[in-house]
Design a protein around this motif. Structure first.
Motif, PDB file in Angstrom:
ATOM      1  N   SER A  39       5.568   8.150   1.800  1.00 38.38           N
ATOM      2  CA  SER A  39       5.241   9.553   1.529  1.00 38.38           C
ATOM      3  C   SER A  39       4.244  10.154   2.498  1.00 38.38           C
ATOM      4  N   ALA A  40       3.534   9.324   3.266  1.00 38.06           N
ATOM      5  CA  ALA A  40       2.441   9.732   4.157  1.00 38.06           C
ATOM      6  C   ALA A  40       1.214  10.187   3.392  1.00 38.06           C
ATOM      7  N   GLY A  41       1.224  10.062   2.064  1.00 38.64           N
ATOM      8  CA  GLY A  41       0.035  10.372   1.285  1.00 38.64           C
ATOM      9  C   GLY A  41      -1.025   9.300   1.468  1.00 38.64           C
ATOM     10  N   SER A  42      -2.280   9.675   1.314  1.00 47.68           N
ATOM     11  CA  SER A  42      -3.359   8.719   1.551  1.00 47.68           C
ATOM     12  C   SER A  42      -4.440   8.839   0.495  1.00 47.68           C
ATOM     13  N   ARG A  43      -5.222   7.783   0.407  1.00 45.93           N
ATOM     14  CA  ARG A  43      -6.380   7.756  -0.501  1.00 45.93           C
ATOM     15  C   ARG A  43      -7.465   6.916   0.150  1.00 45.93           C
ATOM     16  N   ILE A  44      -8.690   7.081  -0.338  1.00 48.65           N
ATOM     17  CA  ILE A  44      -9.805   6.266   0.142  1.00 48.65           C
ATOM     18  C   ILE A  44      -9.727   4.910  -0.547  1.00 48.65           C
ATOM     19  N   TYR A  45      -9.561   3.875   0.247  1.00 43.48           N
ATOM     20  CA  TYR A  45      -9.463   2.514  -0.283  1.00 43.48           C
ATOM     21  C   TYR A  45     -10.851   1.909  -0.489  1.00 43.48           C
ATOM     22  N   ALA A  46     -11.755   2.139   0.475  1.00 45.34           N
ATOM     23  CA  ALA A  46     -13.140   1.682   0.378  1.00 45.34           C
ATOM     24  C   ALA A  46     -14.004   2.644   1.174  1.00 45.34           C
ATOM     25  N   SER A  47     -15.281   2.753   0.819  1.00 49.62           N
ATOM     26  CA  SER A  47     -16.146   3.759   1.446  1.00 49.62           C
ATOM     27  C   SER A  47     -17.520   3.174   1.760  1.00 49.62           C
ATOM     28  N   GLY A  48     -18.333   4.005   2.446  1.00 48.56           N
ATOM     29  CA  GLY A  48     -19.688   3.589   2.786  1.00 48.56           C
ATOM     30  C   GLY A  48     -19.755   2.577   3.909  1.00 48.56           C
ATOM     31  N   ILE A  49     -18.678   2.486   4.725  1.00 47.26           N
ATOM     32  CA  ILE A  49     -18.654   1.589   5.881  1.00 47.26           C
ATOM     33  C   ILE A  49     -18.818   2.464   7.117  1.00 47.26           C
ATOM     34  N   ARG A  50     -19.977   2.415   7.746  1.00 40.61           N
ATOM     35  CA  ARG A  50     -20.334   3.407   8.767  1.00 40.61           C
ATOM     36  C   ARG A  50     -19.286   3.547   9.860  1.00 40.61           C
ATOM     37  N   ASN A  51     -18.813   2.434  10.401  1.00 48.71           N
ATOM     38  CA  ASN A  51     -17.806   2.520  11.458  1.00 48.71           C
ATOM     39  C   ASN A  51     -16.937   1.269  11.445  1.00 48.71           C
ATOM     40  N   PRO A  52     -15.867   1.254  10.642  1.00 49.69           N
ATOM     41  CA  PRO A  52     -14.987   0.083  10.566  1.00 49.69           C
ATOM     42  C   PRO A  52     -14.033   0.066  11.755  1.00 49.69           C
ATOM     43  N   THR A  53     -14.387  -0.696  12.777  1.00 51.79           N
ATOM     44  CA  THR A  53     -13.682  -0.629  14.055  1.00 51.79           C
ATOM     45  C   THR A  53     -12.544  -1.627  14.185  1.00 51.79           C
ATOM     46  N   GLY A  54     -12.424  -2.559  13.269  1.00 55.29           N
ATOM     47  CA  GLY A  54     -11.337  -3.526  13.323  1.00 55.29           C
ATOM     48  C   GLY A  54     -10.944  -3.953  11.930  1.00 55.29           C
TER      49      GLY A  54
END
Length: 435
Positions: free
Chosen positions: A246-261
């Motif tokens: 559907s291309a819909g999205s949600r926040i899976y996890a938060s408060g991670i300043r810069n998840p680069t990998g």
């Protein structure tokens, strides 16, 4: 006559030099690794200490250093800021060449000085906004093909079926892929948009679920600690989950300043991430980290770090969120700037490098002495880190820390099990295997 901005800028430049003299780290990065890193008291600076080597690139015949029992070779050079690597099912290697879009406004003298100092390292080199394909030939040489062009600061790439997904700075694009082709000329379509305003952190890490039904996207913050206004952090400092159907999205996890990998840990199937933590409170704060990512979990940014250590610089605090902030699983050391993550159960390196995680550390700009600028291996047991990080590849800067030859970013594993490393300062891809 010197105008006020110039006067302020010169004053801050002097402050940088003074801070560099008095802001040296007291802990070695290895002392801050593991599940319980020491966290000294936070410090406040007019301008944070900065130490950046001059980017000079690699001389002919010069290579990074590798640990005993390993060898390293160059398989491609002359690239335009290679950042990420992705191996296709037919063993072709995609090299994503990009740098930031330059959309973040420079509004303060401190930003101007920091940008100039960081720029001398070569890390600000022009990106290709393209993907290059590398194909291993029968003679051991690697062919180089321009695979996909006219992208917008791409970073993550994933193949699901016959669809190639590329995470630009502001959207995920979808392109048709035919096995074996060396160039995509068909126009892509926008699959879904991504937060792309200001782009203090522009990279968008991308990972498909094993069943191909979901895409996970690492989206960095739009600031260091929310100083641009928390309204600019909408769907930022998060891992997004995107439904492929559907291309819909949600926040899976938060408060991670810069998840680069982002990667799947192979024994447990859990999602793991590397993250770059906040700046400007000391050379020994805050450790960048490697952690499992819990669905619905909150990891502290911007209100707290490493669990529930409150960052007093954030004026609009949220005690309710700090109370539930999750402590990361494993510290990598302060300001190592982890940008590449690769789990490997089996590979072409000695057995001691099997079953754990390789992490590419792009290197510090606000720590003296330097930290990062190496690829390390973190051993795992039963799905969790089990020991200190081991240096696998180093020698990206001179011993006196004044010259920078290269800087590791993306990691992957080729068909033979060798470790591949994208080097965005040296514009090179390196291959590491057993001697």
């Amino acid at each position: 006559m010197i105008d006020s901005l110039t006067r302020t800028t010169l004053g801050l430049a002097c402050a940088v030099l003074l801070a560099a003299c008095g802001g040296k780290a007291e802990l070695h990065p290895a002392q801050q690794s593991g599940d319980a890193p020491p966290l000294p008291a936070a410090r406040n600076f007019l301008v944070p200490p900065m130490q950046v080597p001059n980017g000079v690139g690699w001389k002919d015949g010069q290579t990074p250093k590798v640990a005993d029992g390993l060898k390293i070779e160059k398989i491609a050079d002359g690239l335009m800021h290679p950042r990420q690597l992705y191996v296709l099912p037919n063993h072709d290697v995609l090299v994503v060449e990009a740098n930031g879009p330059g959309a973040e406004p420079v509004t303060t003298p401190k930003q101007l000085i920091a940008n100039k100092i960081k720029g001398q390292s070569g890390k600000s080199g022009k990106g290709g906004n393209r993907i290059t394909l590398l194909r291993a030939g029968a003679d051991g040489r690697w062919e180089k093909h321009v695979f996909l062009e006219h992208l917008h600061s791409p970073f993550g790439v994933q193949l699901i079926g016959s669809d190639l997904y590329v995470a630009n700075a502001d959207a995920i694009m979808k392109f048709p892929y035919v096995a074996g082709q060396t160039r995509i000329t068909a126009p892509g379509v926008e699959f879904t948009d991504l937060p792309g305003t200001i782009n203090h952190h522009w990279t968008k890490a991308l990972l498909a679920s094993p069943d191909g039904r979901k895409l996970y996207v690492g989206v960095g913050s739009n600031s260091n600690i929310g100083e641009n206004g928390l309204e600019q952090e909408y769907r930022r400092a998060v891992v997004l989950e995107v439904d492929v159907a559907s291309a819909g999205s949600r926040i899976y996890a938060s408060g991670i300043r810069n998840p680069t990998g982002l990667q799947w840990e192979p024994t447990t199937g859990k999602l793991w991430a590397i993250a770059n933590e906040r700046d400007e409170i000391g050379a020994d704060l805050v450790p960048d980290y490697l952690t499992s990512v819990q669905e619905g979990g909150f990891y502290g940014w911007p209100y707290s770090y490493y669990g529930q250590h409150v960052d007093t610089r954030v004026k609009q605090q949220r005690e309710d969120l700090v109370a539930k902030a999750i402590k990361p699983d494993y510290a990598l050391g302060s300001h190592v700037a982890a940008l590449g993550l690769w789990f490997s159960q089996d590979n072409a390196l000695p057995a001691k490098y099997h079953g754990g995680a390789f992490v590419a550390e792009h290197g510090s700009w606000d720590r003296s002495p330097l930290s990062g600028y190496e690829v390390v291996y973190v051993p795992f047991q039963q799905g969790m880190p089990a020991g200190p990080p081991q240096t696998v590849v180093s020698g990206f800067h001179s011993d006196d820390e004044k010259q920078l030859f290269g800087a590791p970013v993306g990691l992957a594993q080729d068909a033979s099990g060798a470790l591949l490393i994208a080097d965005d300062v040296g514009d090179t891809v390196w291959r590491v295997s057993s001697r």
